[in-house]
Enzyme design. Structure first.
Site, PDB file in Angstrom:
ATOM      1  N   ASN A  41      15.782 -38.962  86.453  1.00  0.00           N
ATOM      2  CA  ASN A  41      16.050 -40.145  85.638  1.00  0.00           C
ATOM      3  C   ASN A  41      16.401 -39.779  84.194  1.00  0.00           C
ATOM      4  OD1 ASN A  41      13.086 -39.505  85.534  1.00  0.00           O
ATOM      5  ND2 ASN A  41      13.166 -41.015  83.891  1.00  0.00           N
ATOM      6  N   THR A  42      16.173 -38.515  83.810  1.00  0.00           N
ATOM      7  CA  THR A  42      16.449 -38.121  82.432  1.00  0.00           C
ATOM      8  C   THR A  42      16.659 -36.611  82.369  1.00  0.00           C
ATOM      9  OG1 THR A  42      15.630 -38.281  80.134  1.00  0.00           O
ATOM     10  CG2 THR A  42      14.020 -37.723  81.830  1.00  0.00           C
ATOM     11  N   GLY A  43      17.108 -36.123  81.218  1.00  0.00           N
ATOM     12  CA  GLY A  43      17.175 -34.699  80.956  1.00  0.00           C
ATOM     13  C   GLY A  43      18.034 -33.899  81.911  1.00  0.00           C
ATOM     14  N   ILE A  44      17.572 -32.680  82.224  1.00  0.00           N
ATOM     15  CA  ILE A  44      18.333 -31.771  83.079  1.00  0.00           C
ATOM     16  C   ILE A  44      18.557 -32.372  84.460  1.00  0.00           C
ATOM     17  CG2 ILE A  44      18.325 -29.504  84.189  1.00  0.00           C
ATOM     18  CD1 ILE A  44      16.669 -28.460  81.849  1.00  0.00           C
ATOM     19  N   GLY A  45      17.541 -33.055  84.991  1.00  0.00           N
ATOM     20  CA  GLY A  45      17.667 -33.640  86.321  1.00  0.00           C
ATOM     21  C   GLY A  45      18.776 -34.664  86.410  1.00  0.00           C
TER      22      GLY A  45
ATOM     23  N   SER B 101      10.863 -21.215  84.926  1.00  0.00           N
ATOM     24  CA  SER B 101      11.021 -21.070  83.480  1.00  0.00           C
ATOM     25  C   SER B 101      10.801 -19.614  83.105  1.00  0.00           C
ATOM     26  CB  SER B 101      10.004 -21.951  82.748  1.00  0.00           C
ATOM     27  OG  SER B 101       9.950 -21.619  81.359  1.00  0.00           O
TER      28      SER B 101
ATOM     29  N   TYR C 231       0.639 -24.179  82.331  1.00  0.00           N
ATOM     30  CA  TYR C 231       2.088 -24.368  82.525  1.00  0.00           C
ATOM     31  C   TYR C 231       2.713 -23.078  83.054  1.00  0.00           C
ATOM     32  CZ  TYR C 231       7.020 -25.190  81.509  1.00  0.00           C
ATOM     33  OH  TYR C 231       8.393 -25.324  81.604  1.00  0.00           O
TER      34      TYR C 231
END
Length: 340
Positions: free
Chosen positions: A47-51, A174, A200
């Protein structure tokens, strides 16, 4: 007027050079022009960003793209945006909350029932450096969302991917995985003092180990899986790090951040590349930094650890370890952490 032409020309050249340098440093656009008409793609956290940008890129290439998101209002809006920009009407929004094993199972069951095929699965969704929250099932949030939710989702869709082969799974890890350590005795930080950064890094290292073991299990099936560091991007992922609120970061390091930090559009290019590039057909079990294959951290190459992590993950999410299918009769009303 002529006295202004030279300064303007120099300024224009400098700005243009800076933009080209940024594009070079950030990695550039996907070198593959491959289209994917007729192929079904699932992108988590789209729904946002890289995706969202990855979903947009794959919709442009003709894919039937499923946006899998927790917030359906934002997901529907993203799907509308992508349909409008690409004129590809085969873009849909579906609910998936990776912090809920029940939601993951319901999403997978619906895909298996309603979709003829699944060709590409992009495990993109993530949370980063959040407080010590837990998922619906009692998992530490970063482990649960970034890794365990995707572990379960991928396993539930494996038969569909195999039946649609050749297929691809792309796990967004990452560079932070190099600082990670997988503690099989305390994956959920119940014994150690909680460290949000270490948690993380552990979740991202777990994704690389998962990639290695899944690739081994998928040999001969026509389905490949690779892990990816997409680069550092300006997205909502860093909202818990405090950098957005730092005057020092904003002003003192601003020029450096501008040069090194990617836009979501540029950060989506490596995901797109791993999903479609014809030259990567058959490439599996690898770690990519941007468009280039690189050696991951030494711990990420530990085959025994990868196998042990798989077994523990299967136990936690309730998978039959021999077949990767849900364990019959397992109650989802209690946390897997309470069932052991």
């Amino acid at each position: 007027m002529s006295r202004y032409l030279l300064p303007a020309s120099v300024l224009g050249t400098a700005v243009g050079g800076a933009v080209l340098l940024k594009d070079y440093v950030a990695g550039g656009t996907c070198p593959s022009k491959a289209a994917i008409p007729g192929k079904t793609v699932i992108v988590t956290g789209a729904n946002t960003g890289i995706g969202k940008q990855t979903a947009l890129e794959l919709a442009r290439r003709g894919g039937n793209v499923i946006l899998a998101c927790r917030d359906m209002e934002k997901c529907e809006a993203a799907a509308r945006d992508i349909r409008g920009e690409t004129l590809n009407h085969r873009v849909s929004a579906r609910h998936l909350d990776l912090a809920s094993l029940k939601s993951v199972r319901e999403f997978a069951a619906k895909v298996i029932e309603e979709e003829e095929r699944v060709d590409i699965l992009i495990n993109n969704a993530a949370v980063m450096r959040c407080p010590h929250w837990t998922t619906e099932d009692g998992f530490e949030m970063q482990l649960g969302v970034n890794y365990l939710g995707h572990f379960l989702l991928t396993n539930l869709l494996l038969d569909k991917l195999k039946a649609s082969a050749p297929g691809r799974v792309v796990n967004l890890s990452s560079l932070a995985h190099v600082a990670g350590h997988v503690d099989l005795e305390d994956l959920n930080w119940q014994r150690r003092k909680y460290d949000t950064k270490a948690a993380y890094c552990q979740s991202k290292l777990a994704l690389v180990l998962f990639t290695k073991e899944l690739s081994r299990r998928l040999r001969g099936t026509g389905v490949t899986v690779n892990a990816l560091h997409p680069g550092v991007a300006r997205t909502e992922l860093g909202r818990h790090t405090g950098m957005h609120r730092s005057t020092f970061s904003s002003f003192t390091l601003g020029p450096i951040f501008w040069l090194l930090v990617k836009s979501p559009q540029l950060a989506a290019q490596p995901s797109t590349y791993l999903a479609v590039a014809e030259e990567l057909e058959g490439v599996s079990g690898k770690y990519f930094d941007g468009f280039k294959e690189k050696a991951p951290a030494p711990e990420a190459e530990d085959e025994e650890l990868a196998q042990r992590l798989w077994a523990e993950s299967a136990r936690l999410v309730g998978l039959d370890m021999s077949h990767g299918s849900p364990v019959r009769g397992q109650s989802l009303s209690r946390s897997p952490l309470e069932q052991v």
